[in-house]
Structures are given as structure tokens and as C-alpha cells.
Write a protein that holds these residues in place. Structure first.
Motif, PDB file in Angstrom:
ATOM      1  N   VAL A   1       0.852  -1.187   0.000  1.00 57.72           N
ATOM      2  CA  VAL A   1       0.000   0.000   0.000  1.00 57.72           C
ATOM      3  C   VAL A   1       0.888   1.236   0.000  1.00 57.72           C
ATOM      4  CG1 VAL A   1      -1.691   1.358   1.288  1.00 57.72           C
ATOM      5  CG2 VAL A   1      -1.901  -1.130   1.202  1.00 57.72           C
ATOM      6  N   ASN A   2       0.678   2.098  -0.988  1.00 53.46           N
ATOM      7  CA  ASN A   2       1.337   3.400  -1.003  1.00 53.46           C
ATOM      8  C   ASN A   2       0.398   4.395  -0.332  1.00 53.46           C
ATOM      9  OD1 ASN A   2       1.860   5.915  -3.535  1.00 53.46           O
ATOM     10  ND2 ASN A   2       2.948   5.685  -1.614  1.00 53.46           N
ATOM     11  N   ALA A   3       0.714   4.756   0.917  1.00 54.02           N
ATOM     12  CA  ALA A   3      -0.091   5.721   1.657  1.00 54.02           C
ATOM     13  C   ALA A   3       0.499   7.110   1.419  1.00 54.02           C
ATOM     14  CB  ALA A   3      -0.103   5.391   3.142  1.00 54.02           C
ATOM     15  N   ILE A   4      -0.336   8.032   0.941  1.00 53.45           N
ATOM     16  CA  ILE A   4       0.124   9.361   0.555  1.00 53.45           C
ATOM     17  C   ILE A   4      -0.587  10.391   1.432  1.00 53.45           C
ATOM     18  CG2 ILE A   4       0.475  10.955  -1.355  1.00 53.45           C
ATOM     19  CD1 ILE A   4      -0.138   8.593  -3.257  1.00 53.45           C
ATOM     20  N   GLY A   5       0.193  11.165   2.179  1.00 55.61           N
ATOM     21  CA  GLY A   5      -0.382  12.229   2.987  1.00 55.61           C
ATOM     22  C   GLY A   5      -0.539  13.505   2.175  1.00 55.61           C
ATOM     23  N   LYS A   6      -1.629  14.206   2.416  1.00 52.77           N
ATOM     24  CA  LYS A   6      -1.880  15.468   1.731  1.00 52.77           C
ATOM     25  C   LYS A   6      -2.715  16.339   2.669  1.00 52.77           C
ATOM     26  CE  LYS A   6      -6.050  13.710  -0.573  1.00 52.77           C
ATOM     27  NZ  LYS A   6      -6.716  13.417  -1.861  1.00 52.77           N
ATOM     28  N   LYS A   7      -2.575  17.652   2.548  1.00 52.18           N
ATOM     29  CA  LYS A   7      -3.366  18.550   3.391  1.00 52.18           C
ATOM     30  C   LYS A   7      -4.813  18.561   2.922  1.00 52.18           C
ATOM     31  CE  LYS A   7      -0.721  22.203   2.842  1.00 52.18           C
ATOM     32  NZ  LYS A   7      -0.105  23.541   3.019  1.00 52.18           N
ATOM     33  N   TRP A   8      -5.788  18.012   3.725  1.00 47.05           N
ATOM     34  CA  TRP A   8      -5.584  17.288   4.978  1.00 47.05           C
ATOM     35  C   TRP A   8      -6.395  16.016   4.882  1.00 47.05           C
ATOM     36  CZ3 TRP A   8      -5.693  22.608   4.748  1.00 47.05           C
ATOM     37  CH2 TRP A   8      -4.588  23.257   5.307  1.00 47.05           C
ATOM     38  N   SER A   9      -5.875  15.074   4.111  1.00 42.00           N
ATOM     39  CA  SER A   9      -6.519  13.781   3.953  1.00 42.00           C
ATOM     40  C   SER A   9      -5.474  12.791   3.455  1.00 42.00           C
ATOM     41  CB  SER A   9      -7.713  13.870   2.995  1.00 42.00           C
ATOM     42  OG  SER A   9      -8.458  12.667   3.008  1.00 42.00           O
TER      43      SER A   9
ATOM     44  N   PHE B   1       3.856  -0.869   3.810  1.00 44.82           N
ATOM     45  CA  PHE B   1       3.405   0.500   3.639  1.00 44.82           C
ATOM     46  C   PHE B   1       4.540   1.332   3.051  1.00 44.82           C
ATOM     47  CE2 PHE B   1       0.704  -1.202   6.972  1.00 44.82           C
ATOM     48  CZ  PHE B   1      -0.552  -0.770   6.587  1.00 44.82           C
ATOM     49  N   VAL B   2       4.281   1.944   1.915  1.00 48.47           N
ATOM     50  CA  VAL B   2       5.218   2.856   1.273  1.00 48.47           C
ATOM     51  C   VAL B   2       4.674   4.261   1.494  1.00 48.47           C
ATOM     52  CG1 VAL B   2       6.347   3.509  -0.879  1.00 48.47           C
ATOM     53  CG2 VAL B   2       5.802   1.106  -0.439  1.00 48.47           C
ATOM     54  N   LEU B   3       5.363   5.059   2.293  1.00 48.49           N
ATOM     55  CA  LEU B   3       4.837   6.332   2.750  1.00 48.49           C
ATOM     56  C   LEU B   3       5.471   7.497   1.990  1.00 48.49           C
ATOM     57  CD1 LEU B   3       4.953   5.667   6.599  1.00 48.49           C
ATOM     58  CD2 LEU B   3       3.150   5.081   4.971  1.00 48.49           C
ATOM     59  N   THR B   4       4.636   8.332   1.401  1.00 44.55           N
ATOM     60  CA  THR B   4       5.098   9.534   0.705  1.00 44.55           C
ATOM     61  C   THR B   4       4.160  10.690   1.057  1.00 44.55           C
ATOM     62  OG1 THR B   4       3.811   8.934  -1.274  1.00 44.55           O
ATOM     63  CG2 THR B   4       6.130   8.249  -1.213  1.00 44.55           C
ATOM     64  N   SER B   5       4.579  11.895   0.699  1.00 44.01           N
ATOM     65  CA  SER B   5       3.772  13.083   0.988  1.00 44.01           C
ATOM     66  C   SER B   5       3.638  13.921  -0.270  1.00 44.01           C
ATOM     67  CB  SER B   5       4.427  13.905   2.101  1.00 44.01           C
ATOM     68  OG  SER B   5       3.791  15.158   2.239  1.00 44.01           O
ATOM     69  N   ARG B   6       2.495  14.576  -0.406  1.00 43.40           N
ATOM     70  CA  ARG B   6       2.265  15.437  -1.558  1.00 43.40           C
ATOM     71  C   ARG B   6       2.669  16.888  -1.282  1.00 43.40           C
ATOM     72  NH1 ARG B   6       0.159  12.512  -5.321  1.00 43.40           N
ATOM     73  NH2 ARG B   6      -1.539  11.016  -5.020  1.00 43.40           N
TER      74      ARG B   6
ATOM     75  N   GLY C   1       9.926  14.388  -0.629  1.00 44.58           N
ATOM     76  CA  GLY C   1      11.235  14.061  -1.172  1.00 44.58           C
ATOM     77  C   GLY C   1      11.868  12.824  -0.589  1.00 44.58           C
ATOM     78  N   GLN C   2      11.145  12.079   0.231  1.00 43.85           N
ATOM     79  CA  GLN C   2      11.712  10.878   0.830  1.00 43.85           C
ATOM     80  C   GLN C   2      10.655   9.785   0.874  1.00 43.85           C
ATOM     81  OE1 GLN C   2      14.103  11.424   4.344  1.00 43.85           O
ATOM     82  NE2 GLN C   2      13.503   9.447   5.195  1.00 43.85           N
ATOM     83  N   VAL C   3      11.092   8.538   0.730  1.00 46.14           N
ATOM     84  CA  VAL C   3      10.197   7.388   0.781  1.00 46.14           C
ATOM     85  C   VAL C   3      10.520   6.589   2.041  1.00 46.14           C
ATOM     86  CG1 VAL C   3       9.397   5.302  -0.390  1.00 46.14           C
ATOM     87  CG2 VAL C   3      10.113   7.289  -1.736  1.00 46.14           C
ATOM     88  N   ASN C   4       9.573   6.490   2.955  1.00 49.62           N
ATOM     89  CA  ASN C   4       9.725   5.671   4.148  1.00 49.62           C
ATOM     90  C   ASN C   4       8.858   4.427   4.031  1.00 49.62           C
ATOM     91  OD1 ASN C   4      11.548   7.358   5.410  1.00 49.62           O
ATOM     92  ND2 ASN C   4       9.994   8.497   6.537  1.00 49.62           N
TER      93      ASN C   4
ATOM     94  N   GLY D   1      14.286  12.104  -4.701  1.00 55.66           N
ATOM     95  CA  GLY D   1      14.894  11.432  -3.555  1.00 55.66           C
ATOM     96  C   GLY D   1      14.412  10.011  -3.345  1.00 55.66           C
ATOM     97  N   GLU D   2      15.338   9.087  -3.299  1.00 57.85           N
ATOM     98  CA  GLU D   2      15.126   7.686  -2.954  1.00 57.85           C
ATOM     99  C   GLU D   2      14.053   6.995  -3.801  1.00 57.85           C
ATOM    100  OE1 GLU D   2      16.420   7.210   1.540  1.00 57.85           O
ATOM    101  OE2 GLU D   2      14.464   8.157   1.364  1.00 57.85           O
ATOM    102  N   PRO D   3      14.047   7.184  -5.117  1.00 55.50           N
ATOM    103  CA  PRO D   3      13.045   6.473  -5.922  1.00 55.50           C
ATOM    104  C   PRO D   3      13.256   4.964  -5.912  1.00 55.50           C
ATOM    105  CG  PRO D   3      14.680   7.509  -7.336  1.00 55.50           C
ATOM    106  CD  PRO D   3      14.932   8.007  -5.945  1.00 55.50           C
ATOM    107  N   GLU D   4      14.460   4.521  -5.585  1.00 56.58           N
ATOM    108  CA  GLU D   4      14.711   3.079  -5.594  1.00 56.58           C
ATOM    109  C   GLU D   4      13.877   2.338  -4.560  1.00 56.58           C
ATOM    110  OE1 GLU D   4      17.405   5.017  -2.656  1.00 56.58           O
ATOM    111  OE2 GLU D   4      16.895   5.372  -4.750  1.00 56.58           O
ATOM    112  N   LYS D   5      13.326   3.043  -3.565  1.00 60.99           N
ATOM    113  CA  LYS D   5      12.487   2.409  -2.560  1.00 60.99           C
ATOM    114  C   LYS D   5      11.053   2.216  -3.023  1.00 60.99           C
ATOM    115  CE  LYS D   5      14.983   3.885   1.590  1.00 60.99           C
ATOM    116  NZ  LYS D   5      14.844   4.554   2.910  1.00 60.99           N
ATOM    117  N   LEU D   6      10.691   2.813  -4.163  1.00 59.60           N
ATOM    118  CA  LEU D   6       9.331   2.683  -4.659  1.00 59.60           C
ATOM    119  C   LEU D   6       9.111   1.316  -5.298  1.00 59.60           C
ATOM    120  CD1 LEU D   6       8.924   6.176  -6.355  1.00 59.60           C
ATOM    121  CD2 LEU D   6       7.818   5.414  -4.248  1.00 59.60           C
ATOM    122  N   PRO D   7       7.896   0.753  -5.162  1.00 54.94           N
ATOM    123  CA  PRO D   7       7.565  -0.470  -5.904  1.00 54.94           C
ATOM    124  C   PRO D   7       7.648  -0.208  -7.400  1.00 54.94           C
ATOM    125  CG  PRO D   7       5.950  -0.021  -4.176  1.00 54.94           C
ATOM    126  CD  PRO D   7       6.819   1.199  -4.297  1.00 54.94           C
TER     127      PRO D   7
END
Length: 284
Positions: A116-124, A168-173, A193-196, A263-269
Motif C-alpha cells: 500500500v502506497n499511503a500518501i499524505g496530503k493537506k488534509w486527507s 506500507f510505502v509512505l510519501t507526501s504530496r 522528497g523521501q520514501v519511508n 529522492g530515494e526512488p529506488e524504494k518505490l515499488p
């Protein structure tokens, strides 16, 4: 001691897990155990220090027939070595155990059943089901503060299969957010800019509340979502219905507030990496 044993024997499950949320993932009981043993060690040290302090107060108090100052001892090398070395060793052990547990919590070396790629965004939240190539586009529930029924159902709901390893692949918008489901007993930041990444093995069916745990702006407190852990059959049916009702495909970087996050695209599926590369070429 007998009274203490009787008292503790009547304590509920909340006390036994240190008043942490009831864990619903495989790593959860280890986090609870670490938390409890840390408190037990701290309490034992506290009792020892308090006891020695009280003993010194009583043993070395001024007697009625004593006059003047007692003998002045400027230093005691063995004692000073002990109370320097022992705390340092305690801190090292606590640090080592913390790092060991943290590494286990963010270990993604095992193959995941669902990514699951969970993407945070203001505010959802947006959720990409990577293997299924389906998505949930979340909208903020502004009316949560009114207390009206039915508002919770408008929150984005992440559905997961039980007894499955979820990555969980965590990114932010836009800005820094933090992905937190309290009963997962795992929390990780989402940085532009970072994938956790981290993995969680679901163990209990039910509906659990999730939220952003990093102050991210005016409506941070309303940046909520839900997690439903269901059977594999219910999960498969959910994915089919999601794709049939407009959730087909993956949401990409085109919705990011500041464009493509480097930043860190190698961590993406692989499926997300393909979108990442395509967006990068367009921006170039």
C-alpha cells in the motif's frame, strides 16, 4: 508485598499492556513488552535510589549529643566509578534494545502480501493498492467537529486482509505528515522528497482509527482515516468493487503540490517507479 500482589492481580488488560492500545499486528506485543520492561527497570532503579536516599537521611542524621560538623569525605573513587559506569551501561543497553526493536519494525526484507502506497496530503489521504492497481482518493471530513452521525463514514478507509504481511510505502504530496494507526503500535513520518517504508502483519479483524501525528497545518486534527481488517474473501471483493466504481489505476505524482519529489526512488515499488520516471521525464 502481599497487598501489592493482590492489587496487581486485579488489574485489567490495560494495566498489563502499560495502558498502550491493544495491539492488532504481529510486532505489537513486542512493543508492549519492551515498553513494560523499560518501566519496570526504571521503577526498580527509582526504588533503589529512593531507598538509598532515605537510608542516608536516617543513618547519618545528626544525633542529639553531636556537635559540630561530621567528618568531611571529599571523594570515594570506587563509589564514583560505580555510579558513573552503571548509568552509562544502563543507557547503552536501553539504546541497543531500542535500535534492535526499531530495526525489526521497519524491516522490509520479507516479501509482502499487499503493498500500500499511503500518501499524505493537506488534509486527507490517498491510498494506492500497488499490486491490484487500484486507489482510494480521500477527502477531508470538515464536519467532524459537529458530532453529527455519518461523518466518520466519509473518511478514507483503508481495507486490508487479515493474517497478511502489509508493506506500507509512505510519501507526501506537500508537507511533513505522519502515518499513525495507534493499535498498530507503529508510527512513521511522511516526508516530501523521501520514501519511508515499514511492514505490519495484521492479526485481528476489525475497524481501527488512523490519523496524522505530525502538526501539518490548520486542519491537522481532522486529517483522519480508518483501517478495516477483513477476511481475504472480503478483501478480494472490496478490490473488485473499488476498481469497478472508479478506483481503477494508481494515483501518481501529478497531484503533488510542489511537483515531483526527488529522492530515494529506488524504494518505490516497480509500478510506482514507472510513474515516477514518466513524471520526471515530463518535468525535464
Amino acid at each position: 508485598m502481599a497487598a501489592l500482589v493482590l492489587l496487581l492481580s486485579g488489574c485489567g488488560a490495560e494495566f498489563r499492556r502499560g495502558y498502550l492500545p491493544e495491539p492488532v499486528t504481529e510486532i505489537g506485543p513486542k512493543v508492549v513488552a519492551f515498553w513494560n520492561w523499560t518501566w519496570i527497570a526504571a521503577l526498580a532503579i527509582g526504588v533503589l535510589v529512593w531507598g538509598l536516599t532515605l537510608w542516608c537521611i536516617v543513618a547519618y542524621r545528626r544525633k542529639k549529643d553531636e556537635k559540630g560538623l561530621p567528618p568531611q569525605i571529599r571523594y570515594n573513587v570506587p563509589i564514583e566509578i560505580v555510579y558513573t559506569v552503571v548509568p552509562v551501561m544502563m543507557v547503552l543497553v536501553l539504546f541497543g534494545k531500542t535500535v534492535e526493536l526499531q530495526h525489526e519494525m521497519v524491516d522490509t526484507s520479507q516479501p509482502a502480501d499487499v503493498t500500500v502506497n499511503a500518501i499524505g496530503k493537506k488534509w486527507s489521504w490517498d491510498f494506492n493498492y500497488v499490486e491490484a492497481e487500484a486507489h482510494i482518493a480521500g477527502e477531508q471530513a470538515f464536519e467532524l467537529h459537529t458530532g453529527e452521525p455519518g461523518v466518520m463514514e466519509t473518511l478514507p478507509t483503508l481495507v486490508l486482509p487479515v493474517d497478511s504481511r502489509i508493506e506500507f510505502v509512505l510519501t507526501s504530496r506537500d508537507v511533513i505528515h505522519s502515518f499513525w494507526v495507534p493499535q498498530f503500535l507503529t508510527k512513521l513520518d511522511m516526508l516530501p522528497g523521501q520514501v519511508n517504508t515499514f511492514q505490519a502483519v495484521t492479526t485481528t479483524e476489525g475497524t481501527f482509527q488512523g490519523k496524522c501525528a505530525e502538526l501539518c497545518g490548520a486542519y491537522h486534527s481532522q486529517m483522519l482515516f480508518q483501517v478495516q481488517v477483513v477476511s481475504q474473501e472480503e478483501y478480494d471483493a472490496f478490490i473488485e468493487n473499488l476498481k469497478a466504481t472508479g478506483g481503477d489505476g494508481l494515483l501518481g505524482n501529478e497531484y503533488n503540490l510542489y511537483g515531483l519529489h526527488e529522492g530515494e526512488p529506488e524504494k518505490l515499488p516497480p509500478a510506482l517507479l514507472e510513474d515516477y520516471n514518466a513524471t520526471s521525464e515530463e518535468e525535464n
